[in-house]
Design an enzyme around this catalytic site. Structure first.
Site, PDB file in Angstrom:
ATOM      1  N   CYS A   1      -6.471   4.998   8.946  1.00 27.30           N
ATOM      2  CA  CYS A   1      -6.223   3.647   8.448  1.00 27.30           C
ATOM      3  C   CYS A   1      -6.669   3.582   6.995  1.00 27.30           C
ATOM      4  CB  CYS A   1      -7.007   2.648   9.308  1.00 27.30           C
ATOM      5  SG  CYS A   1      -7.131   0.998   8.598  1.00 27.30           S
TER       6      CYS A   1
ATOM      7  N   CYS B   1      -3.889  -3.019   3.863  1.00 28.39           N
ATOM      8  CA  CYS B   1      -2.773  -3.868   4.315  1.00 28.39           C
ATOM      9  C   CYS B   1      -3.216  -5.264   4.733  1.00 28.39           C
ATOM     10  CB  CYS B   1      -2.051  -3.216   5.477  1.00 28.39           C
ATOM     11  SG  CYS B   1      -2.044  -1.439   5.408  1.00 28.39           S
TER      12      CYS B   1
ATOM     13  N   THR C   1     -11.519  -4.524   9.058  1.00 30.61           N
ATOM     14  CA  THR C   1     -11.013  -3.268   8.502  1.00 30.61           C
ATOM     15  C   THR C   1     -11.228  -3.236   6.989  1.00 30.61           C
ATOM     16  OG1 THR C   1      -9.361  -3.044  10.232  1.00 30.61           O
ATOM     17  CG2 THR C   1      -8.905  -1.911   8.177  1.00 30.61           C
TER      18      THR C   1
ATOM     19  N   GLU D   1     -14.436  -0.160  10.044  1.00 26.93           N
ATOM     20  CA  GLU D   1     -14.525  -1.548  10.500  1.00 26.93           C
ATOM     21  C   GLU D   1     -15.979  -1.994  10.442  1.00 26.93           C
ATOM     22  OE1 GLU D   1     -12.039   0.301  12.084  1.00 26.93           O
ATOM     23  OE2 GLU D   1     -10.443  -1.024  11.415  1.00 26.93           O
TER      24      GLU D   1
ATOM     25  N   HIS E   1       1.133  -8.425  10.030  1.00 24.65           N
ATOM     26  CA  HIS E   1       0.305  -7.260  10.379  1.00 24.65           C
ATOM     27  C   HIS E   1       0.920  -6.487  11.552  1.00 24.65           C
ATOM     28  CE1 HIS E   1      -3.022  -4.990   9.115  1.00 24.65           C
ATOM     29  NE2 HIS E   1      -3.652  -5.019  10.278  1.00 24.65           N
TER      30      HIS E   1
ATOM     31  N   TYR F   1       2.099  -2.281  11.507  1.00 21.53           N
ATOM     32  CA  TYR F   1       1.827  -1.187  12.447  1.00 21.53           C
ATOM     33  C   TYR F   1       3.065  -0.328  12.697  1.00 21.53           C
ATOM     34  CZ  TYR F   1      -2.945  -2.514  13.641  1.00 21.53           C
ATOM     35  OH  TYR F   1      -4.280  -2.744  13.605  1.00 21.53           O
TER      36      TYR F   1
ATOM     37  N   CYS G   1       2.198   2.143   9.404  1.00 18.10           N
ATOM     38  CA  CYS G   1       0.984   2.981   9.314  1.00 18.10           C
ATOM     39  C   CYS G   1       0.813   3.885  10.516  1.00 18.10           C
ATOM     40  CB  CYS G   1      -0.252   2.115   9.101  1.00 18.10           C
ATOM     41  SG  CYS G   1      -0.856   1.248  10.562  1.00 18.10           S
TER      42      CYS G   1
ATOM     43  N   GLU H   1      -7.229   0.859  17.918  1.00 14.13           N
ATOM     44  CA  GLU H   1      -6.687  -0.115  16.976  1.00 14.13           C
ATOM     45  C   GLU H   1      -5.210  -0.376  17.270  1.00 14.13           C
ATOM     46  OE1 GLU H   1      -6.248   0.760  12.758  1.00 14.13           O
ATOM     47  OE2 GLU H   1      -7.439  -1.032  12.385  1.00 14.13           O
TER      48      GLU H   1
END
Ligand code: SF4
Ligand code: FE
Length: 491
Positions: free
Chosen positions: A99, A103, A190, A257, A292, A296, A299, A455
């Site tokens: 990650c 974003c 994050t 995180e 978001h 995904y 990413c 995640e």
């Protein structure tokens, strides 16, 4: 100004961000071996923006200033921008296998831009103007901003105002002439420690009783009263071992995180973007979550590409690359991964302009995208583990492979014994095999599994959150009408 990765890392040194880990305050968190890989991942978002071959994906022209900005700080102006966003995220996933954290800010900017516009339209407030000013500051300084949404939530059966502890959701404790004071925390944040700023949003739709919780604002990460507690990851202390390298699997990059605590933090009015407009909390949440969930589809696909590559390499190294069932497993992994990408691209292609003018994704398709992400990476990981073999979790430490301790009857060293018995096909060295196995261990079970597995399930909202949106957007009534029309039912 577009910063380089190195300039970004140096810019963090100017902040006095308060970080705690393992029961202690970490003063030099930038060079801490557990934290640094996550900073390296963010640095990649800066470095790639300077690479001419990625300029089209990594940069965009700001609609606010006309200047070239990092796409992570861009307000999407078209469906083409939305698609490029997903492609950029896939690229970053491929380069870091983790990650890269930037974003959440990008998704928050776009949700705030359109929502503040619509709040002002209803209430005559000036949040949009404030937000545009803030956005220019972010773009001009090429900042990374943590879009902070998820509250700790306490008793999930109760609304914010019904909680026995009022701090379970971030709320306004004082309104003054010059600003507001806020209190509470945001969990699972994050990239929070690696961010210059925090852009805070409510986490759920609210009623009038919850209006003190309907608050959105931006603060520097080192604001007074703000501190962070680092979230530990599986196998994280391997990074503290001397000469840690092979056993880390992915020594350079990682995710991050943390729990971010707002212990009576003051926010001046020009950084407040919602204050008690409870009827707009849901809009901000839905838009941020939609973006978001689209993210995904980029990413996780990029990380999936690396996992598939590692599985294929292991097939070569184990000498099983010609086995038809292995080839088929790689096809299945590719099918699953590209299906996720299809969803990311589809919800982007079907995007539409908001009243403020920036582009929003198709909400139903973005939720379908994320729902698939809660499942497919798990299957991809299962197949990768299948191909890799049990050695990815039973192999001795790299220090055993490097040891010259004599252990054999013929004087063979511990290292020689390890190299002898853990050799694979002649196409690789034992160390190459070790490295790929450790990479898969890391991606499937270690520090990177935070980003690729759990995640995938909970990030951008857990599976049920998407199912609620799918129920709302799915329009079952119109589907009933389709069949009625065809078979001739009039009622
Ligand atoms: Fe970006 Fe993915 Fe990390 Fe979210 S989980 S911040 S979309 S890389
Ligand atoms: Fe995430």
């Amino acid at each position: 100004m577009l910063m380089t990765g190195e300039q970004y890392i140096e810019s963090l040194r100017k902040l006095k961000t308060r970080v705690y880990m393992f029961g202690e305050k970490v003063d030099n968190w930038i060079d801490h071996p557990i934290i640094r890989p996550s900073i390296n991942s963010v640095a990649m978002t800066y470095d790639l923006a300077h690479d001419p071959q990625y300029a089209d994906l990594m940069t965009a022209k700001s609609n606010l200033t006309g200047e070239t900005v990092n796409r992570f700080n861009h307000l999407h102006q078209s469906t083409d921008d939305l698609r490029k966003k997903v492609k950029m995220q896939r690229l970053l996933g491929q380069k870091t296998a983790s990650c890269f954290q930037r974003c959440v800010g990008m998704d928050a900017f776009n949700a705030e831009y359109s929502t503040t516009f619509e709040i002002d339209k209803k209430y005559g407030t000036n949040y949009y103007e404030r937000f545009v000013k803030y956005m220019k500051f972010v773009q001009e300084n090429d900042l990374i901003v943590d879009g902070a949404m998820t509250d700790p939530k306490g008793d999930r059966g109760k609304s914010p105002s019904q909680q026995s502890d009022p701090d379970m959701f971030v709320h306004v404790v004082e309104k003054r002439d010059d600003g507001i004071t806020v209190r509470g925390a945001k969990a699972h944040q994050t990239g929070s420690i690696n961010s210059h700023e925090h852009l805070v949003m409510p986490t759920i739709s609210m009623t009038e009783a919850d209006k003190a919780y309907a608050v959105s604002f931006a603060v520097p990460s080192d604001a007074e009263g703000l501190f962070m507690i680092y979230g530990r990851q599986s196998c994280d202390t391997r990074k503290l071992e001397p000469n840690a390298d092979v056993d880390l699997g992915n020594a350079k990059y990682g995710g991050q995180e943390a729990l971010v605590v707002f212990d009576n933090v003051f926010v001046p009015w020009d950084r407040v973007f919602m204050c008690e407009e409870w009827d707009f909390a849901g809009m901000l949440v839905e838009r941020f979550a939609g973006y978001h969930r689209q993210s995904y589809g980029g990413c996780k696909v990029g990380v999936g590409d690396v996992v598939i590559g590692a599985a294929a390499l292991m097939a070569d190294y184990n000498g099983v690359n010609k086995a038809s069932h292995v080839k088929d497993k790689l096809i299945e992994m590719t099918h699953l991964n590209e299906t996720l990408y299809c969803c990311g691209i589809a919800c982007s292609a079907e995007g539409y302009p908001t009243e403020a003018g920036n582009y929003q994704i198709d909400l139903l398709l973005a939720n379908i995208c994320k729902q698939n992400v809660t499942r497919f990476p798990y299957e991809i990981v299962r197949l990768a583990e299948d191909i890799a073999g049990g050695l990815m979790v039973t192999m001795p430490a790299d220090s055993d492979f490097k040891s010259d301790l004599p252990v054999g009857r013929g004087g063979e060293t511990l290292g020689e014994i390890c190299h002898k018995y853990f050799a694979g096909s002649s196409v690789c060295t034992t160390e190459e095999r070790q490295r790929v196995l450790r990479f898969l261990e890391n991606a499937c079970l270690g520090t990177a599994a935070v980003g690729y597995r759990t995640e995938s399930l909970h990030g951008a909202g857990s599976p049920q959150a998407q199912r609620i949106m799918i129920a709302r957007q799915g329009n079952i009534e119109s589907k009933k009408q389709l069949v009625k029309d065809i078979v001739g039912i009039k009622s």
